[in-house]
Design an enzyme around this catalytic site. Structure first.
Site, PDB file in Angstrom:
ATOM      1  N   ALA A 242       8.290   9.924   8.664  1.00 62.88           N
ATOM      2  CA  ALA A 242       7.295  11.150   7.743  1.00 62.88           C
ATOM      3  C   ALA A 242       7.870  12.534   7.458  1.00 62.88           C
ATOM      4  O   ALA A 242       8.653  13.016   7.951  1.00 62.88           O
ATOM      5  CB  ALA A 242       5.911  11.624   8.634  1.00 62.88           C
ATOM      6  N   LYS A 243       8.273  12.443   6.084  1.00 58.76           N
ATOM      7  CA  LYS A 243       8.945  13.247   5.531  1.00 58.76           C
ATOM      8  C   LYS A 243       8.289  14.801   5.501  1.00 58.76           C
ATOM      9  O   LYS A 243       8.763  15.735   5.852  1.00 58.76           O
ATOM     10  CB  LYS A 243       8.887  13.106   3.831  1.00 58.76           C
ATOM     11  CG  LYS A 243      10.035  12.177   3.441  1.00 58.76           C
ATOM     12  CD  LYS A 243       9.973  11.909   2.130  1.00 58.76           C
ATOM     13  CE  LYS A 243      10.709  10.586   1.478  1.00 58.76           C
ATOM     14  NZ  LYS A 243      10.196   9.858   0.386  1.00 58.76           N
ATOM     15  N   ARG A 244       7.004  14.797   6.017  1.00 58.40           N
ATOM     16  CA  ARG A 244       5.997  15.965   6.077  1.00 58.40           C
ATOM     17  C   ARG A 244       6.431  16.445   7.317  1.00 58.40           C
ATOM     18  O   ARG A 244       6.369  17.655   7.762  1.00 58.40           O
ATOM     19  CB  ARG A 244       4.694  15.817   6.108  1.00 58.40           C
ATOM     20  CG  ARG A 244       4.261  14.957   7.209  1.00 58.40           C
ATOM     21  CD  ARG A 244       2.613  14.689   6.961  1.00 58.40           C
ATOM     22  NE  ARG A 244       2.325  13.251   7.740  1.00 58.40           N
ATOM     23  CZ  ARG A 244       2.267  13.070   9.085  1.00 58.40           C
ATOM     24  NH1 ARG A 244       2.609  14.148   9.741  1.00 58.40           N
ATOM     25  NH2 ARG A 244       1.833  12.245   9.756  1.00 58.40           N
ATOM     26  N   ARG A 245       7.310  15.806   8.284  1.00 56.69           N
ATOM     27  CA  ARG A 245       7.695  16.509   9.385  1.00 56.69           C
ATOM     28  C   ARG A 245       8.976  17.075   9.281  1.00 56.69           C
ATOM     29  O   ARG A 245       9.685  17.703  10.294  1.00 56.69           O
ATOM     30  CB  ARG A 245       8.005  15.306  10.325  1.00 56.69           C
ATOM     31  CG  ARG A 245       6.871  14.759  11.055  1.00 56.69           C
ATOM     32  CD  ARG A 245       6.838  13.805  12.396  1.00 56.69           C
ATOM     33  NE  ARG A 245       6.032  12.819  12.338  1.00 56.69           N
ATOM     34  CZ  ARG A 245       5.565  12.142  13.292  1.00 56.69           C
ATOM     35  NH1 ARG A 245       6.319  12.178  14.489  1.00 56.69           N
ATOM     36  NH2 ARG A 245       4.713  11.191  13.401  1.00 56.69           N
ATOM     37  N   GLY A 246       9.376  17.177   7.942  1.00 58.95           N
ATOM     38  CA  GLY A 246      10.489  18.043   7.602  1.00 58.95           C
ATOM     39  C   GLY A 246      11.942  17.660   7.997  1.00 58.95           C
ATOM     40  O   GLY A 246      12.708  18.523   8.114  1.00 58.95           O
TER      41      GLY A 246
END
Ligand code: GLU
Ligand code: ZN
Length: 290
Positions: A242-246
């Site tokens: 997940a990209k949102r996990r940075g």
């Protein structure tokens, strides 16, 4: 026959570790077999492709120590060939124009396939051409006709074995749109043949798509490669990356001075940063298919 593999990213965003893994697999399989490793930038999505992501891809691969053979190939240079293939299918009566919006398809669909709602067939049988203000937004494959034309097909994945092609899982897929003559399915199939790719390596998330590609190869008289669908990098808990996990992009890591060759060596050794691991669960798709 010389093995030819390729890494074929879409420059719609920065490359991440999952891409690095895919590139290492394609590169190393070619090198292990004394074959060729190609780089093809799949830049035909006019709305999402960005030149800076394409540029960065070349730098990221060099940073990882992955050398490709020949010049980087641009899929956008092949748009005329995609349009010509779509014309062939149109002349054969295998595609039809569709004016349905995504919302209309979603509202009328009763089944879901690997790519989302299965097209309910609203426009099937239409023959009106591409011109005019209400011209088609898309050209769809008449799947039942196409399967009847091609007959039963099989394809081989190096890891999952021989597969019975089941393109019917997708229904009447879009092969061309107003803004791009070739959809992903059409463009990738044509370009792999044009580039002489003999071993298509890519993630398990595209395993089912191969059913459609195998059908298109027969309809269009193209060569048939072998496939190697590899596991996907997943978060430590097995969830999709997940990209949102940075997680930092490869470019972030490169610009921060990290050693790319060391990262590639870690990937080869199965040491993935940030608690990531490889998922083999998608292999179940192969086992379900006799
Ligand atoms: N360009 C596609 C992507 O980035 C992959 C094409 C393929 O390997 O079939 O998802
Ligand atoms: Zn329609």
């Amino acid at each position: 026959m010389t093995t030819v593999t390729r890494f074929a990213p879409s420059p719609n965003g920065p490359l991440h570790l999952g891409h690095a893994y895919a590139a290492v697999v394609a590169h190393d399989l070619a090198r292990a077999r004394e074959g060729r490793f190609l780089l093809r930038i799949e830049d035909i999505d006019g709305a999402r492709s960005r030149a800076e992501f394409a540029e960065s891809t070349l730098d990221d691969l060099r940073w990882l120590g992955l050398d490709w053979d020949g010049a980087a190939i641009r899929q956008s240079a092949r748009i005329a060939a995609h349009a010509a293939a779509l014309d062939d299918l149109r002349r054969e009566g295998l595609v039809y124009p569709c004016t349905c919006t995504r919302a209309e398809v979603a509202a009328a669909a009763t089944e879901t396939g690997p790519d989302g709602p299965i097209y309910p067939g609203t426009c099937r049988g239409r023959t009106d051409g591409p011109d005019g203000p209400d011209g088609p937004v898309a050209w769809r494959l008449d799947m039942a006709r196409a399967i009847a034309r091609a007959g039963p097909l099989k394809w081989t994945d190096e890891l999952a074995g021989v597969q019975v092609a089941q393109p019917e899982l997708f229904g009447d897929v879009v092969l061309g749109r107003k803004d791009a003559p070739g959809s992903y399915h059409l463009a990738v199939t044509l370009d792999d043949a044009a580039d002489g790719v003999t071993l298509v390596t890519r993630g398990m998330d595209l395993f089912a798509s191969t059913h459609v590609h195998r059908l298109l190869q027969t309809l269009l008289g193209l060569s048939v490669p072998v496939w190697h669908h590899h596991a996907l990098l997943v978060e430590g808990d097995g969830e999709k990356l997940a990209k949102r996990r940075g997680s930092p992009s490869l470019a972030d890591r490169r610009l921060a001075g990290e050693d790319g060759r060391a990262l590639a060596a870690d990937i080869r050794a199965g040491r993935f940063p940030g608690g990531l691991s490889l998922s083999f669960s998608a292999l179940a798709i192969g086992r379900e298919n006799p």
